[in-house]
Enzyme design. Structure first.
Site, mmCIF file in Angstrom:
data_model
loop_
_atom_site.group_PDB
_atom_site.id
_atom_site.type_symbol
_atom_site.label_atom_id
_atom_site.label_comp_id
_atom_site.label_asym_id
_atom_site.label_seq_id
_atom_site.Cartn_x
_atom_site.Cartn_y
_atom_site.Cartn_z
ATOM 1 N N CYS A 197 0.864 -1.186 0.000
ATOM 2 C CA CYS A 197 0.000 0.000 0.000
ATOM 3 C C CYS A 197 0.897 1.231 0.000
ATOM 4 C CB CYS A 197 -0.989 -0.019 1.167
ATOM 5 S SG CYS A 197 -0.292 0.296 2.787
ATOM 6 N N ALA A 198 0.377 2.366 0.377
ATOM 7 C CA ALA A 198 1.150 3.609 0.311
ATOM 8 C C ALA A 198 2.260 3.659 1.358
ATOM 9 C CB ALA A 198 0.234 4.816 0.458
#
Length: 156
Positions: A115-116
């Site tokens: 994810c980020a």
């Protein structure tokens, strides 16, 4: 049972919202620590959590990608976030689709979750581990840490 799964998903959604709330990425915070392994489980839960769930560094992830040919890279970000770059051969499966039960992931191959900054993928990893997935890895610091390590990304 369906109600319990919905409550678990809602809990993970809340965790992800807090984890990815626009603060600096974990890789940029000197005091941030991401656990290297799953938290200790209660004895009753340990029998269901026999699989591997580890948070790994970008370097370890790059090595895992190179050596595990059946590894599935799962990017749990939103489609708009792909503008920040994505790891080659990763499959976009947004967090909300997993949380709502709209998609399932293969149980018969190892997964690397991305994810980020590592929060949403960590929540998904915990969820999958509890469901009995045998081998799940979380990219520590997410795409932000991957980028900071100078590792290759692709762009749309």
């Amino acid at each position: 049972m369906k109600r319990i799964i919905q409550l678990l998903c809602l809990s993970f959604c809340c965790l992800a919202a807090v984890s990815c709330s626009g603060e600096k990425p974990a890789a940029e915070k000197k005091s941030a620590v991401v656990p290297a392994a799953r938290p200790a489980a209660a004895p009753a839960q340990q029998s269901r959590q026999a699989g591997i769930f580890r948070t790994i560094s970008p370097g370890e992830a790059q090595n895992l990608i190179a050596t595990k040919k059946d590894l599935l890279l799962v990017d749990v970000r939103n489609p708009q976030e792909l503008r920040e770059g994505f790891i080659a051969n990763s499959r976009l499966v947004p967090f909300w689709e997993i949380a709502k039960g709209q998609t399932s992931l293969p149980e018969n191959q190892p997964l690397l979750l991305i994810c980020a900054v590592g929060g949403r993928s960590y929540a998904v990893g915990q969820f999958l581990n509890r469901k009995g997935y045998p081998e799940v890895y979380n990219l520590q610091g997410g795409i932000s840490a991957w980028k900071a390590a100078g590792l290759p990304l692709q762009y749309q």
